[in-house]
Design a protein around this motif. Structure first.
Motif, PDB file in Angstrom:
ATOM      1  N   ALA A   5      83.020  20.270  51.689  1.00  0.00           N
ATOM      2  CA  ALA A   5      82.869  19.114  52.571  1.00  0.00           C
ATOM      3  C   ALA A   5      81.405  18.671  52.610  1.00  0.00           C
ATOM      4  O   ALA A   5      81.100  17.467  52.631  1.00  0.00           O
ATOM      5  CB  ALA A   5      83.366  19.455  53.975  1.00  0.00           C
ATOM      6  N   ARG A   6      80.496  19.638  52.602  1.00  0.00           N
ATOM      7  CA  ARG A   6      79.058  19.322  52.606  1.00  0.00           C
ATOM      8  C   ARG A   6      78.668  18.564  51.339  1.00  0.00           C
ATOM      9  O   ARG A   6      77.772  17.731  51.350  1.00  0.00           O
ATOM     10  CB  ARG A   6      78.259  20.619  52.712  1.00  0.00           C
ATOM     11  CG  ARG A   6      76.752  20.425  52.896  1.00  0.00           C
ATOM     12  CD  ARG A   6      76.033  21.759  53.024  1.00  0.00           C
ATOM     13  NE  ARG A   6      76.192  22.577  51.826  1.00  0.00           N
ATOM     14  CZ  ARG A   6      75.471  22.387  50.716  1.00  0.00           C
ATOM     15  NH1 ARG A   6      74.581  21.426  50.643  1.00  0.00           N
ATOM     16  NH2 ARG A   6      75.657  23.181  49.678  1.00  0.00           N
ATOM     17  N   ARG A   7      79.380  18.845  50.243  1.00  0.00           N
ATOM     18  CA  ARG A   7      79.109  18.150  48.982  1.00  0.00           C
ATOM     19  C   ARG A   7      79.783  16.789  48.900  1.00  0.00           C
ATOM     20  O   ARG A   7      79.673  16.105  47.882  1.00  0.00           O
ATOM     21  CB  ARG A   7      79.576  19.009  47.801  1.00  0.00           C
ATOM     22  CG  ARG A   7      78.829  20.331  47.654  1.00  0.00           C
ATOM     23  CD  ARG A   7      79.334  21.081  46.440  1.00  0.00           C
ATOM     24  NE  ARG A   7      78.800  22.430  46.370  1.00  0.00           N
ATOM     25  CZ  ARG A   7      79.091  23.284  45.389  1.00  0.00           C
ATOM     26  NH1 ARG A   7      79.926  22.914  44.420  1.00  0.00           N
ATOM     27  NH2 ARG A   7      78.569  24.502  45.394  1.00  0.00           N
ATOM     28  N   GLY A   8      80.531  16.426  49.939  1.00  0.00           N
ATOM     29  CA  GLY A   8      81.136  15.103  49.976  1.00  0.00           C
ATOM     30  C   GLY A   8      82.596  15.029  49.568  1.00  0.00           C
ATOM     31  O   GLY A   8      83.168  13.951  49.462  1.00  0.00           O
ATOM     32  N   TYR A   9      83.221  16.172  49.365  1.00  0.00           N
ATOM     33  CA  TYR A   9      84.651  16.180  49.015  1.00  0.00           C
ATOM     34  C   TYR A   9      85.500  15.850  50.252  1.00  0.00           C
ATOM     35  O   TYR A   9      85.216  16.340  51.350  1.00  0.00           O
ATOM     36  CB  TYR A   9      85.073  17.553  48.488  1.00  0.00           C
ATOM     37  CG  TYR A   9      84.620  17.879  47.085  1.00  0.00           C
ATOM     38  CD1 TYR A   9      85.524  17.900  46.031  1.00  0.00           C
ATOM     39  CD2 TYR A   9      83.293  18.184  46.822  1.00  0.00           C
ATOM     40  CE1 TYR A   9      85.118  18.223  44.738  1.00  0.00           C
ATOM     41  CE2 TYR A   9      82.862  18.499  45.535  1.00  0.00           C
ATOM     42  CZ  TYR A   9      83.782  18.510  44.499  1.00  0.00           C
ATOM     43  OH  TYR A   9      83.365  18.816  43.234  1.00  0.00           O
TER      44      TYR A   9
ATOM     45  N   GLN B 236      89.337  16.018  52.254  1.00  0.00           N
ATOM     46  CA  GLN B 236      90.270  17.123  52.415  1.00  0.00           C
ATOM     47  C   GLN B 236      91.310  17.190  51.300  1.00  0.00           C
ATOM     48  O   GLN B 236      91.678  18.275  50.853  1.00  0.00           O
ATOM     49  CB  GLN B 236      90.944  17.045  53.790  1.00  0.00           C
ATOM     50  CG  GLN B 236      90.004  17.401  54.933  1.00  0.00           C
ATOM     51  CD  GLN B 236      90.712  17.491  56.275  1.00  0.00           C
ATOM     52  OE1 GLN B 236      91.931  17.475  56.358  1.00  0.00           O
ATOM     53  NE2 GLN B 236      89.928  17.574  57.343  1.00  0.00           N
ATOM     54  N   GLN B 237      91.801  16.030  50.835  1.00  0.00           N
ATOM     55  CA  GLN B 237      92.772  16.032  49.735  1.00  0.00           C
ATOM     56  C   GLN B 237      92.136  16.552  48.455  1.00  0.00           C
ATOM     57  O   GLN B 237      92.763  17.303  47.690  1.00  0.00           O
ATOM     58  CB  GLN B 237      93.319  14.611  49.514  1.00  0.00           C
ATOM     59  CG  GLN B 237      94.273  14.125  50.590  1.00  0.00           C
ATOM     60  CD  GLN B 237      95.595  14.878  50.584  1.00  0.00           C
ATOM     61  OE1 GLN B 237      96.009  15.443  49.582  1.00  0.00           O
ATOM     62  NE2 GLN B 237      96.277  14.899  51.721  1.00  0.00           N
ATOM     63  N   GLN B 238      90.869  16.153  48.200  1.00  0.00           N
ATOM     64  CA  GLN B 238      90.164  16.644  47.015  1.00  0.00           C
ATOM     65  C   GLN B 238      89.955  18.154  47.086  1.00  0.00           C
ATOM     66  O   GLN B 238      90.101  18.862  46.084  1.00  0.00           O
ATOM     67  CB  GLN B 238      88.810  15.938  46.883  1.00  0.00           C
ATOM     68  CG  GLN B 238      88.900  14.468  46.519  1.00  0.00           C
ATOM     69  CD  GLN B 238      87.521  13.813  46.537  1.00  0.00           C
ATOM     70  OE1 GLN B 238      86.828  13.814  47.552  1.00  0.00           O
ATOM     71  NE2 GLN B 238      87.116  13.268  45.400  1.00  0.00           N
ATOM     72  N   ILE B 239      89.592  18.634  48.285  1.00  0.00           N
ATOM     73  CA  ILE B 239      89.390  20.077  48.464  1.00  0.00           C
ATOM     74  C   ILE B 239      90.694  20.829  48.203  1.00  0.00           C
ATOM     75  O   ILE B 239      90.708  21.865  47.540  1.00  0.00           O
ATOM     76  CB  ILE B 239      88.862  20.379  49.881  1.00  0.00           C
ATOM     77  CG1 ILE B 239      87.466  19.770  50.072  1.00  0.00           C
ATOM     78  CG2 ILE B 239      88.807  21.880  50.134  1.00  0.00           C
ATOM     79  CD1 ILE B 239      86.938  19.871  51.490  1.00  0.00           C
ATOM     80  N   ALA B 240      91.793  20.286  48.732  1.00  0.00           N
ATOM     81  CA  ALA B 240      93.100  20.922  48.534  1.00  0.00           C
ATOM     82  C   ALA B 240      93.433  21.027  47.048  1.00  0.00           C
ATOM     83  O   ALA B 240      93.912  22.059  46.574  1.00  0.00           O
ATOM     84  CB  ALA B 240      94.185  20.137  49.281  1.00  0.00           C
ATOM     85  N   GLY B 241      93.177  19.950  46.303  1.00  0.00           N
ATOM     86  CA  GLY B 241      93.443  19.964  44.872  1.00  0.00           C
ATOM     87  C   GLY B 241      92.542  20.933  44.129  1.00  0.00           C
ATOM     88  O   GLY B 241      92.982  21.649  43.231  1.00  0.00           O
TER      89      GLY B 241
ATOM     90  N   ILE C 154      87.524  29.143  54.733  1.00  0.00           N
ATOM     91  CA  ILE C 154      86.673  28.402  55.667  1.00  0.00           C
ATOM     92  C   ILE C 154      85.317  28.117  55.021  1.00  0.00           C
ATOM     93  O   ILE C 154      84.792  26.992  55.087  1.00  0.00           O
ATOM     94  CB  ILE C 154      86.494  29.190  56.984  1.00  0.00           C
ATOM     95  CG1 ILE C 154      87.822  29.251  57.752  1.00  0.00           C
ATOM     96  CG2 ILE C 154      85.407  28.567  57.854  1.00  0.00           C
ATOM     97  CD1 ILE C 154      87.809  30.221  58.927  1.00  0.00           C
ATOM     98  N   TYR C 155      84.758  29.136  54.371  1.00  0.00           N
ATOM     99  CA  TYR C 155      83.452  29.001  53.708  1.00  0.00           C
ATOM    100  C   TYR C 155      83.524  27.951  52.591  1.00  0.00           C
ATOM    101  O   TYR C 155      82.638  27.083  52.467  1.00  0.00           O
ATOM    102  CB  TYR C 155      83.022  30.348  53.143  1.00  0.00           C
ATOM    103  CG  TYR C 155      81.648  30.358  52.523  1.00  0.00           C
ATOM    104  CD1 TYR C 155      80.506  30.569  53.297  1.00  0.00           C
ATOM    105  CD2 TYR C 155      81.479  30.167  51.156  1.00  0.00           C
ATOM    106  CE1 TYR C 155      79.234  30.579  52.733  1.00  0.00           C
ATOM    107  CE2 TYR C 155      80.219  30.175  50.581  1.00  0.00           C
ATOM    108  CZ  TYR C 155      79.104  30.386  51.367  1.00  0.00           C
ATOM    109  OH  TYR C 155      77.860  30.380  50.804  1.00  0.00           O
ATOM    110  N   GLN C 156      84.566  28.008  51.766  1.00  0.00           N
ATOM    111  CA  GLN C 156      84.715  27.069  50.657  1.00  0.00           C
ATOM    112  C   GLN C 156      84.922  25.644  51.157  1.00  0.00           C
ATOM    113  O   GLN C 156      84.341  24.696  50.609  1.00  0.00           O
ATOM    114  CB  GLN C 156      85.897  27.497  49.778  1.00  0.00           C
ATOM    115  CG  GLN C 156      85.664  28.786  49.004  1.00  0.00           C
ATOM    116  CD  GLN C 156      86.922  29.291  48.332  1.00  0.00           C
ATOM    117  OE1 GLN C 156      88.028  29.175  48.871  1.00  0.00           O
ATOM    118  NE2 GLN C 156      86.770  29.858  47.141  1.00  0.00           N
TER     119      GLN C 156
END
Length: 343
Positions: free
Chosen positions: A269-273, A275-280, A262-264
């Motif tokens: 997301a705050r940095r503009g990523y 959801q697909q980018q975060i998953a990768g 959750i923290y990550q």
């Protein structure tokens, strides 16, 4: 592409060469089994199905098999496992492969054989001539982790395979309860289809009644109750887990893992990523990222940082015997419920 390939196989439209590669072993195995049961009749399998591990057997042996006339059937089906020569891996091979002979075969394959390369590798070496030739001439399935849309499409396909329908809400609940592992989802879907019977519809109520909750899902539900400030429900889930002989230290570890996620997710997301980018980036399934993103909106950065500190402290006390393990998790839950995590 995956579903198109499966439809062709089911329709009896077979290629001479197949390349199944990627980290999702379930999709590779499912496609392989589909080919076995559609290319060959049951009585032909003993005579016309061969399997070779290319880490142990030279490719020449398999090619000789492919050029042998089928016995009591129209085609031979040859499974070629672990073609490490398609990768950039610097391994010392136990056998020598005549890659030039394979290149010649690819250009002019046997008309009465189907070769299936199963390569459980994240990537192939696209610089190699043999890889280029195979990808150019074979039917290719890249067995990668499915995104949310692909996963839902696969669930519908699996339900249809069992001759049942499944509603959208039932799919969402199934993913929430059972997770994204295809082996687990297959087991649950087969069980659900058996329960309702062919020609029937799987709805949300049936999924909720029959699908087993994993430990991770119970922890996710526990955290969700905390997010909603439902402390009594959260404690009920915790006590149920204890009754199932789950260890408090294991429960705390999974709670920590979920809050770390959750923290990550919130930070990225705050940095503009997206959801697909975060998953990768985190190497976590997109569906889990979507769920974590929903929970992340309920906490500020400061709250999450303090929660992580409390979890680290609880973990330290558990491992050093500073306090009763069951009580440590209870105290953590109570602090979350009365907002003391802000301090």
């Amino acid at each position: 592409m995956m579903f198109d390939l499966w439809k062709q196989i089911k329709a009896g439209k077979f290629q001479s060469l197949y390349l199944l590669y990627g980290p999702e072993s379930f999709l590779i195995n499912e496609t392989k089994q589909m080919l076995i049961h559609h290319v060959l009749n049951e009585e032909e399998i003993d005579f016309n199905l061969s399997s070779y591990d290319l880490e142990e057997t030279p490719i020449d042996v398999a090619l000789e098999d492919a050029e042998t006339l089928p016995f009591m059937g129209e085609r031979r089906l040859i499974i070629l496992q672990n073609p490490v020569f398609l990768t950039a891996a610097k391994t010392k091979e136990k056998v020598e492969h005549n890659v030039a002979k394979l290149e010649a075969y690819i250009k002019e394959p046997s008309p009465y054989a189907t070769l299936v390369f199963t390569a459980p590798y994240e990537k192939l070496d696209e610089r190699k001539k043999i890889t280029k030739e195979l990808k150019r001439n074979a039917a290719v399935l890249e067995a990668k982790k499915l995104n949310e849309a692909e996963l839902k499409g696969w669930i519908k396909e699996r339900a249809a395979y069992n001759k049942v329908e499944i509603t959208e809400s039932a799919i969402d609940l199934l993913l929430t309860l059972a997770g994204t592992n295809l082996f687990t989802l297959t087991s649950e879907l087969d069980k659900l289809a058996l329960y309702v019977g062919q020609g029937e519809r799987l709805d949300e109520k049936t999924v909720d009644m029959l699908v087993a909750r994993s430990l991770e899902q119970n922890i996710f539900s526990l955290i969700d109750k905390i997010v909603q400030r439902q402390i009594e429900e959260a404690l009920r889930i915790y006590y149920d887990l204890l009754k199932q002989n789950e260890e408090p230290i294991k429960i705390l570890s999974i709670i920590t893992g979920q809050f770390r996620l959750i923290y990550q997710v919130k930070e990225l997301a705050r940095r503009g990523y997206g959801q697909q980018q975060i998953a990768g980036h985190l190497k976590v399934h997109p569906f889990r990222i979507k769920l974590a993103a929903g929970q992340a909106r309920q906490f500020s950065d400061e709250e999450l940082a303090n929660i992580m500190k409390q979890l680290a402290n609880a973990d330290y006390q558990m491992k050093t015997g500073g306090m009763n393990k069951v009580l440590l998790v209870e105290l953590f839950l109570f602090r979350l419920s009365d907002h003391t995590y802000k301090k």
